[in-house]
Scaffold this motif. Structure first.
Motif, PDB file in Angstrom:
ATOM      1  N   MET A   1       0.847  -1.172   0.000  1.00  0.00           N
ATOM      2  CA  MET A   1       0.000   0.000   0.000  1.00  0.00           C
ATOM      3  C   MET A   1       0.899   1.245   0.000  1.00  0.00           C
ATOM      4  N   GLU A   2       0.515   2.220  -0.759  1.00  0.00           N
ATOM      5  CA  GLU A   2       1.302   3.449  -0.864  1.00  0.00           C
ATOM      6  C   GLU A   2       1.170   4.308   0.398  1.00  0.00           C
ATOM      7  N   ALA A   3       2.194   5.105   0.653  1.00  0.00           N
ATOM      8  CA  ALA A   3       2.246   5.917   1.871  1.00  0.00           C
ATOM      9  C   ALA A   3       1.051   6.856   1.993  1.00  0.00           C
ATOM     10  N   HIS A   4       0.651   7.499   0.906  1.00  0.00           N
ATOM     11  CA  HIS A   4      -0.456   8.463   1.001  1.00  0.00           C
ATOM     12  C   HIS A   4      -1.760   7.761   1.373  1.00  0.00           C
ATOM     13  N   LYS A   5      -1.928   6.522   0.938  1.00  0.00           N
ATOM     14  CA  LYS A   5      -3.129   5.759   1.286  1.00  0.00           C
ATOM     15  C   LYS A   5      -3.116   5.407   2.777  1.00  0.00           C
ATOM     16  N   LYS A   6      -1.947   5.033   3.294  1.00  0.00           N
ATOM     17  CA  LYS A   6      -1.809   4.722   4.714  1.00  0.00           C
ATOM     18  C   LYS A   6      -2.145   5.949   5.559  1.00  0.00           C
ATOM     19  N   LEU A   7      -1.629   7.110   5.139  1.00  0.00           N
ATOM     20  CA  LEU A   7      -1.893   8.344   5.881  1.00  0.00           C
ATOM     21  C   LEU A   7      -3.373   8.710   5.836  1.00  0.00           C
ATOM     22  N   GLU A   8      -4.020   8.447   4.717  1.00  0.00           N
ATOM     23  CA  GLU A   8      -5.453   8.704   4.582  1.00  0.00           C
ATOM     24  C   GLU A   8      -6.249   7.822   5.550  1.00  0.00           C
ATOM     25  N   ILE A   9      -5.881   6.553   5.630  1.00  0.00           N
ATOM     26  CA  ILE A   9      -6.559   5.622   6.541  1.00  0.00           C
ATOM     27  C   ILE A   9      -6.386   6.067   7.990  1.00  0.00           C
ATOM     28  N   TYR A  64       2.711   0.043  11.893  1.00  0.00           N
ATOM     29  CA  TYR A  64       2.189  -0.606  13.103  1.00  0.00           C
ATOM     30  C   TYR A  64       0.706  -0.283  13.276  1.00  0.00           C
ATOM     31  N   PHE A  65       0.347   0.978  13.154  1.00  0.00           N
ATOM     32  CA  PHE A  65      -1.058   1.374  13.345  1.00  0.00           C
ATOM     33  C   PHE A  65      -1.952   0.884  12.202  1.00  0.00           C
ATOM     34  N   ILE A  66      -1.426   0.838  10.988  1.00  0.00           N
ATOM     35  CA  ILE A  66      -2.185   0.288   9.860  1.00  0.00           C
ATOM     36  C   ILE A  66      -2.515  -1.185  10.134  1.00  0.00           C
ATOM     37  N   ALA A  67      -1.526  -1.934  10.596  1.00  0.00           N
ATOM     38  CA  ALA A  67      -1.741  -3.351  10.917  1.00  0.00           C
ATOM     39  C   ALA A  67      -2.732  -3.493  12.077  1.00  0.00           C
ATOM     40  N   LYS A  68      -2.604  -2.626  13.067  1.00  0.00           N
ATOM     41  CA  LYS A  68      -3.495  -2.673  14.226  1.00  0.00           C
ATOM     42  C   LYS A  68      -4.953  -2.416  13.817  1.00  0.00           C
ATOM     43  N   LEU A  69      -5.130  -1.586  12.776  1.00  0.00           N
ATOM     44  CA  LEU A  69      -6.476  -1.307  12.261  1.00  0.00           C
ATOM     45  C   LEU A  69      -6.986  -2.427  11.356  1.00  0.00           C
ATOM     46  N   GLY A  70      -6.113  -3.365  11.011  1.00  0.00           N
ATOM     47  CA  GLY A  70      -6.533  -4.516  10.220  1.00  0.00           C
ATOM     48  C   GLY A  70      -6.361  -4.395   8.723  1.00  0.00           C
ATOM     49  N   TYR A  71      -5.502  -3.493   8.285  1.00  0.00           N
ATOM     50  CA  TYR A  71      -5.256  -3.318   6.844  1.00  0.00           C
ATOM     51  C   TYR A  71      -4.027  -4.063   6.409  1.00  0.00           C
TER      52      TYR A  71
END
Length: 71
Positions: A1-9, A64-71
């Motif tokens: 996943m691209e960085a901007h998408k991670k930041l959006e999530i 870490y937070f992306i994984a914690k959110l389940g993405y």
């Protein structure tokens, strides 16, 4: 996943990750819906600016937070 998408999530979930300069160096701070947590580890500016996402402390924390959110 691209960085901007991670930041959006993270933004949609009320999470902000950013560096904070202290008297002893840089630290990573996370704001989750207004509750702030500053990590104890001191990082160098060159680490914060590292292009490799896996070696950048901000990138590692975001992942870490992306994984914690389940993405």
């Amino acid at each position: 996943m691209e960085a901007h998408k991670k930041l959006e999530i993270l933004s949609k979930n009320g999470i902000k990750v950013y560096p904070v300069h202290t008297s002893i160096g840089w630290k990573v701070e996370v704001d989750v819906n207004g509750k702030k947590k500053r990590y104890d580890k001191v990082v160098q500016e060159k680490e914060i600016n590292h292009r490799d996402w896996k070696k950048n402390p901000i990138g590692i924390t975001i992942d870490y937070f992306i994984a914690k959110l389940g993405y």
